[in-house]
Scaffold this motif. Sequence first.
Motif, PDB file in Angstrom:
ATOM      1  N   ASN A 186       0.830  -1.216   0.000  1.00 22.83           N
ATOM      2  CA  ASN A 186       0.000   0.000   0.000  1.00 22.83           C
ATOM      3  C   ASN A 186       0.859   1.258   0.000  1.00 22.83           C
ATOM      4  O   ASN A 186       0.539   2.249  -0.666  1.00 22.83           O
ATOM      5  N   GLU A 187       1.948   1.224   0.759  1.00 22.01           N
ATOM      6  CA  GLU A 187       2.858   2.364   0.792  1.00 22.01           C
ATOM      7  C   GLU A 187       3.515   2.585  -0.580  1.00 22.01           C
ATOM      8  O   GLU A 187       3.707   3.723  -1.014  1.00 22.01           O
ATOM      9  N   LEU A 188       3.831   1.501  -1.277  1.00 17.55           N
ATOM     10  CA  LEU A 188       4.441   1.632  -2.605  1.00 17.55           C
ATOM     11  C   LEU A 188       3.492   2.278  -3.597  1.00 17.55           C
ATOM     12  O   LEU A 188       3.901   3.096  -4.425  1.00 17.55           O
ATOM     13  N   ILE A 189       2.227   1.935  -3.506  1.00 13.52           N
ATOM     14  CA  ILE A 189       1.236   2.568  -4.383  1.00 13.52           C
ATOM     15  C   ILE A 189       1.144   4.062  -4.078  1.00 13.52           C
ATOM     16  O   ILE A 189       1.109   4.902  -4.986  1.00 13.52           O
ATOM     17  N   ALA A 190       1.125   4.407  -2.795  1.00 11.09           N
ATOM     18  CA  ALA A 190       1.040   5.817  -2.397  1.00 11.09           C
ATOM     19  C   ALA A 190       2.287   6.580  -2.835  1.00 11.09           C
ATOM     20  O   ALA A 190       2.207   7.718  -3.327  1.00 11.09           O
ATOM     21  N   VAL A 191       3.461   5.963  -2.689  1.00  6.53           N
ATOM     22  CA  VAL A 191       4.712   6.597  -3.115  1.00  6.53           C
ATOM     23  C   VAL A 191       4.723   6.813  -4.618  1.00  6.53           C
ATOM     24  O   VAL A 191       5.151   7.860  -5.114  1.00  6.53           O
ATOM     25  N   SER A 192       4.234   5.837  -5.357  1.00  5.05           N
ATOM     26  CA  SER A 192       4.194   5.958  -6.813  1.00  5.05           C
ATOM     27  C   SER A 192       3.335   7.142  -7.253  1.00  5.05           C
ATOM     28  O   SER A 192       3.685   7.858  -8.200  1.00  5.05           O
ATOM     29  N   LYS A 193       2.240   7.359  -6.578  1.00  5.98           N
ATOM     30  CA  LYS A 193       1.369   8.498  -6.916  1.00  5.98           C
ATOM     31  C   LYS A 193       2.091   9.824  -6.670  1.00  5.98           C
ATOM     32  O   LYS A 193       1.952  10.770  -7.453  1.00  5.98           O
ATOM     33  N   VAL A 194       2.855   9.902  -5.591  1.00  6.37           N
ATOM     34  CA  VAL A 194       3.616  11.120  -5.320  1.00  6.37           C
ATOM     35  C   VAL A 194       4.677  11.325  -6.401  1.00  6.37           C
ATOM     36  O   VAL A 194       4.849  12.437  -6.931  1.00  6.37           O
ATOM     37  N   GLN A 195       5.382  10.267  -6.753  1.00 11.61           N
ATOM     38  CA  GLN A 195       6.399  10.364  -7.798  1.00 11.61           C
ATOM     39  C   GLN A 195       5.825  10.920  -9.094  1.00 11.61           C
ATOM     40  O   GLN A 195       6.448  11.746  -9.761  1.00 11.61           O
ATOM     41  N   SER A 196       4.657  10.432  -9.467  1.00 15.36           N
ATOM     42  CA  SER A 196       4.081  10.810 -10.756  1.00 15.36           C
ATOM     43  C   SER A 196       3.775  12.293 -10.844  1.00 15.36           C
ATOM     44  O   SER A 196       3.696  12.847 -11.941  1.00 15.36           O
ATOM     45  N   THR A 197       3.635  12.963  -9.708  1.00 11.69           N
ATOM     46  CA  THR A 197       3.343  14.391  -9.734  1.00 11.69           C
ATOM     47  C   THR A 197       4.606  15.256  -9.799  1.00 11.69           C
ATOM     48  O   THR A 197       4.535  16.423 -10.163  1.00 11.69           O
ATOM     49  N   PHE A 198       5.767  14.669  -9.454  1.00 12.88           N
ATOM     50  CA  PHE A 198       7.011  15.435  -9.450  1.00 12.88           C
ATOM     51  C   PHE A 198       7.976  15.053 -10.571  1.00 12.88           C
ATOM     52  O   PHE A 198       8.717  15.901 -11.070  1.00 12.88           O
ATOM     53  N   GLY A 220       5.152  11.300   3.984  1.00 14.19           N
ATOM     54  CA  GLY A 220       3.740  11.179   4.310  1.00 14.19           C
ATOM     55  C   GLY A 220       3.092   9.954   3.674  1.00 14.19           C
ATOM     56  O   GLY A 220       2.126   9.398   4.213  1.00 14.19           O
ATOM     57  N   ALA A 221       3.636   9.530   2.525  1.00 13.11           N
ATOM     58  CA  ALA A 221       3.097   8.363   1.830  1.00 13.11           C
ATOM     59  C   ALA A 221       3.635   7.045   2.391  1.00 13.11           C
ATOM     60  O   ALA A 221       3.169   5.975   1.996  1.00 13.11           O
ATOM     61  N   GLY A 222       4.620   7.129   3.289  1.00 14.45           N
ATOM     62  CA  GLY A 222       5.114   5.913   3.934  1.00 14.45           C
ATOM     63  C   GLY A 222       6.458   5.420   3.443  1.00 14.45           C
ATOM     64  O   GLY A 222       6.804   4.253   3.645  1.00 14.45           O
ATOM     65  N   ILE A 223       7.264   6.301   2.844  1.00 13.69           N
ATOM     66  CA  ILE A 223       8.536   5.829   2.305  1.00 13.69           C
ATOM     67  C   ILE A 223       9.489   5.342   3.399  1.00 13.69           C
ATOM     68  O   ILE A 223      10.277   4.407   3.165  1.00 13.69           O
ATOM     69  N   ASP A 224       9.410   5.923   4.598  1.00  7.71           N
ATOM     70  CA  ASP A 224      10.294   5.475   5.675  1.00  7.71           C
ATOM     71  C   ASP A 224       9.993   4.036   6.079  1.00  7.71           C
ATOM     72  O   ASP A 224      10.902   3.267   6.420  1.00  7.71           O
ATOM     73  N   LYS A 225       8.731   3.650   5.997  1.00 12.17           N
ATOM     74  CA  LYS A 225       8.355   2.264   6.291  1.00 12.17           C
ATOM     75  C   LYS A 225       8.921   1.318   5.233  1.00 12.17           C
ATOM     76  O   LYS A 225       9.400   0.222   5.549  1.00 12.17           O
ATOM     77  N   ILE A 226       8.900   1.759   3.978  1.00  9.95           N
ATOM     78  CA  ILE A 226       9.456   0.943   2.898  1.00  9.95           C
ATOM     79  C   ILE A 226      10.963   0.781   3.084  1.00  9.95           C
ATOM     80  O   ILE A 226      11.513  -0.315   2.929  1.00  9.95           O
ATOM     81  N   ILE A 227      11.633   1.871   3.410  1.00 17.06           N
ATOM     82  CA  ILE A 227      13.087   1.827   3.620  1.00 17.06           C
ATOM     83  C   ILE A 227      13.423   0.870   4.766  1.00 17.06           C
ATOM     84  O   ILE A 227      14.353   0.046   4.658  1.00 17.06           O
ATOM     85  N   ALA A 228      12.680   0.957   5.861  1.00 12.73           N
ATOM     86  CA  ALA A 228      12.946   0.085   7.014  1.00 12.73           C
ATOM     87  C   ALA A 228      12.736  -1.383   6.639  1.00 12.73           C
ATOM     88  O   ALA A 228      13.528  -2.255   7.040  1.00 12.73           O
TER      89      ALA A 228
END
Length: 542
Positions: free
Chosen positions: A483-495, A519-527
């Motif tokens: 779920n965090e990866l999907i949220a991160v991908s959406k942020v990427q697409s805007t920048f 905010g999209a959860g990238i720190d959780k993905i990194i961990a």
Amino acid sequence: MKQVSKGSFVLSSLLLSLSLVAAGCSSGNNNNAANNEKPANQAQESSTNTNTGTANTTEAPKALEPYEVVMVYPDGKQNDLGVVQTAMNDYLKQTYPDMNMTVKLNPIDWSAYADKTNLMMSSGQKFDLIWTANWMNFDAQVNKGGLLPLDELLAQNAPDIEAIEGKFHDGALRNGKIYGVHVHQELGNPQGVAISKALVDKYNLDLSALKSGEFKDLGPILKTIKENEPGVTPAVGPSFPLGAYYGSGSTANIVGPIGLDLRDTDPNNTYKVVNTYATPRYMELAKLTREWFKAGYINKDATTPGVDIWKKFQAKTAFASIGSDLDILAGTEIGLPQLMPSKTSSVGSDIIQVPLNIDRLQTTKLAATMQGISQTSKDPARAMMLLNLFYKDQKLLSLFNFGVEGTHYVLKDGQVALPDGKTQDTVGFYHDNMWQIGNQMLNYTRVGEDPNKYKNYEEFNAKVSSNPSPILGFVFNSEPVKNELIAVSKVQSTFDPGLQSGQLDPEVEIPKLIQKLQGAGIDKIIAEAQKQLDEWRAANGK
């Protein structure tokens, strides 16, 4: 491999494919693979010895029952698909009668491929071989039981695959099992700049500065074009240094924008997982791209969907394409100018390429184009037997790739050409699927390509293999953070479009991007990535 954009597109596609997980692949048809394999494997044995203690009895091998292997892969409409399928089946009957198999070709249009294959798996539809990739739903297919593990099938039915690809299965390993067979092809690419030879010659431009492998040293050359050729864009996109060049040359990617910073010289950080947007190298290249945009070096329509940069070269309105994948040529080296055969042919004027980076051997590349076997196959062993043929039989491979000789192609000096009077649109069977299956080194080249293309691939592969990623063999399990990866991908697409084209100010926008990613959860993905990487290192003595 086919020349799709492998910068932000591949990363986005990989992430966005996770959104299909919810639809999933039903495991209701999760038949035992060993049971499925048994009849065909037994039939492959030359004899059966029964030791009664008094005598040995040798039985004749049992003939295989007829079986149709259904092949699913992405492709456009081919009017003569049936003609090619019949030719393949005639050839199989004549050449491999003991296999007693036929093939059914089931191409699906690219635009619908992910959705349709997902539906086929979830509904339990019978098919056998399927083209798959780490950026086209492979992990979702494995996680939901849509693909069979292939370890035993490879060992028992695929000697030619194992001889060629046996040491390159790491990319398809999931939970210790192999779920895909990598196409034998180039193991990476060079990235750099493709430039108009006519303008290089006109201004006697010195390209020797590019031996540094740094895009910044292209700046003075672009300045010359800007000042002297008002009708020409010095650098055209959408592919820029922040795309394939940055991703391959500066990071060891794990998933999305998560990876290792290969330019961090601190030995304590060799295996430290980071947000690659936060690395000094990303900011450096983003600022360079912004400077070029403000100086008028970069085309203003770079973010327009579907922009064709090579048409700009044809119209003589472009000087350089920067950051994209280049041809693999004999003697490819960073900073070495060479004629680029593929674009010279398609553009109609000489194009020079200068590599500024050469890929490392990456686990992700080993899963970038594969064949899998569906859980719904009724005879997985027979499917593997057919797949094995594509790694040794040039005739069968050529039928799939080029169609029927004399009808869909002719050979001119050993290269594939269209028959007289035919075009790609009228010949009935024409596609660019050579990268989807089998041993590419067996393929013909097309007229206009370097006749030594595949020899060059082998030479280049040796170079890439000698420089492996520090995490070669590590495969990230994205399920805990899907779920965090999907949220991160959406942020990427805007920048990403604005940063990669220089339209956004990186010193202002990258801090905003990092904040939104957090905010999209990238720190959780990194961990999670760090945890899995540490476990992999401990298990493999890294």
